[in-house]
Scaffold this active site. Structure first.
Site, PDB file in Angstrom:
ATOM      1  N   GLU A  50     -10.081  17.117  -7.052  1.00  0.00           N
ATOM      2  CA  GLU A  50      -9.830  18.535  -7.302  1.00  0.00           C
ATOM      3  C   GLU A  50     -11.121  19.322  -7.098  1.00  0.00           C
ATOM      4  O   GLU A  50     -12.202  18.883  -7.466  1.00  0.00           O
ATOM      5  CB  GLU A  50      -9.328  18.727  -8.736  1.00  0.00           C
ATOM      6  CG  GLU A  50      -9.002  20.173  -9.078  1.00  0.00           C
ATOM      7  CD  GLU A  50      -8.498  20.354 -10.505  1.00  0.00           C
ATOM      8  OE1 GLU A  50      -7.795  21.348 -10.753  1.00  0.00           O
ATOM      9  OE2 GLU A  50      -8.802  19.501 -11.367  1.00  0.00           O
ATOM     10  N   LYS A 119      -1.180  24.204  -7.445  1.00  0.00           N
ATOM     11  CA  LYS A 119      -1.094  23.701  -8.813  1.00  0.00           C
ATOM     12  C   LYS A 119      -0.038  24.472  -9.598  1.00  0.00           C
ATOM     13  O   LYS A 119      -0.097  25.699  -9.715  1.00  0.00           O
ATOM     14  CB  LYS A 119      -2.467  23.834  -9.478  1.00  0.00           C
ATOM     15  CG  LYS A 119      -2.611  23.128 -10.817  1.00  0.00           C
ATOM     16  CD  LYS A 119      -4.066  23.238 -11.272  1.00  0.00           C
ATOM     17  CE  LYS A 119      -4.373  22.389 -12.494  1.00  0.00           C
ATOM     18  NZ  LYS A 119      -5.807  22.454 -12.831  1.00  0.00           N
ATOM     19  N   CYS A 160      -4.256  17.690 -11.320  1.00  0.00           N
ATOM     20  CA  CYS A 160      -4.849  17.639 -12.649  1.00  0.00           C
ATOM     21  C   CYS A 160      -3.844  17.861 -13.773  1.00  0.00           C
ATOM     22  O   CYS A 160      -3.107  16.957 -14.146  1.00  0.00           O
ATOM     23  CB  CYS A 160      -6.011  18.632 -12.734  1.00  0.00           C
ATOM     24  SG  CYS A 160      -7.175  18.285 -14.079  1.00  0.00           S
TER      25      CYS A 160
END
Length: 286
Positions: A50, A119, A160
């Site tokens: 990331e 995301k 994440c």
């Protein structure tokens, strides 16, 4: 099983734990070199961390943001094409239409973009006395499930904080994914507590492989990443794990082993769909 089928049931995954600094050009150069190293050691699918091109932090996102295609994605396209690998390009801050996103771009061996995952779940947490972080102060969330096909298997992508949401992994599994990849940058509070636990949980819940790619740890950074990029098998075993410094880790993904686990403990066939269900409200980006 035929010789060809046996060959296709195994492939090598390479996870790059990159040391990320404040100079974008250096980050890109280092990423390209390590992708080449990973391919040279047999990596068929390579995963970057990331925010691999920039420091992680709300104060950095706008400064390092790019449109897609742009400088970073052009370099990744070149790296994928030159090394003939599937490349999961970690994530970069993306600017589009006046909004910023935390976006992962996936490239095929021909260098073409085959997927963009923004995301979905923004990292907004407040652990008193330890860490407060609010991605939503600068970033907007994505709204699409993201999967891509390879000659080996179908792959689901999260970034994440997405890993904390079991429903997303379940939907990916139900749509045929056998590997989930999560570029991620857990920190020194959530890392030791939940990083490996969440990966093993997603792997066992769905009887598939899970891989995470973290930046290397930099104690001088304003946000200190936990490191410890990891690959977990469908039995929930850690089969490859990095330390805290920059390195590339490898795992041989065995899809016949995955099939054996699912046959031995057939939870998919045993689900009580008459009592409960997890449903996608839109089609995946696949």
């Amino acid at each position: 099983m035929s010789t060809l089928a046996k060959a296709m049931s195994k492939f090598r995954l390479a996870v790059v734990q990159l040391q990320v600094g404040g100079v974008k050009a250096d980050n890109l150069s280092r990423a390209k070199r390590l992708v080449k190293e990973a391919a040279g050691r047999g990596g068929n699918l390579v995963v970057l961390p990331e925010c691999f091109n920039s420091p992680y932090g709300t104060s950095f996102f706008s400064q390092y943001a790019e449109r897609i295609p742009g400088e970073s994605t052009e370099l990744l396209s070149e790296a994928a094409r030159e090394n003939q690998v599937y490349l999961v390009g970690g994530s970069i801050p993306e600017e589009d239409g006046g909004k910023l996103y935390n976006s992962c771009i996936v490239f095929g061996p021909d260098g073409k973009i085959i997927l963009k995952h923004r995301k979905i779940h923004l990292f907004d947490i407040d652990v008193p006395g330890k860490i407060r972080f609010q991605e939503s102060e600068t970033l907007s969330p994505g709204d699409t499930l993201s999967m891509f096909e390879t000659p080996f298997c179908k792959v689901g992508v999260g970034i994440c904080y997405d890993i904390r949401f079991a429903e997303l992994a379940q939907l990916y599994s139900r749509q045929g994914c056998q590997l989930l990849v999560y570029p991620g940058a857990f920190n020194m509070t959530t890392g030791p507590a939940h990083w490996e636990l969440l990966q093993r949980a997603r792997a066992v819940d769905n009887q598939l492989y899970v891989a995470t790619a973290s930046p290397a740890r930099d104690e001088s950074s304003s946000y200190v990443a936990w490191g410890h990029s990891t690959v977990v098998n469908p039995w929930g075993e850690v089969i490859s794990k990095a330390g805290t410094e920059e390195e590339v880790i490898y795992a041989d993904i065995d899809l016949q082993y995955l099939a054996d686990v699912r046959q031995q403990i057939p939870i998919t066939a045993q689900r009580r769909n008459d009592l409960y269900s997890v449903t996608s409200l839109q089609r995946g980006n696949s």
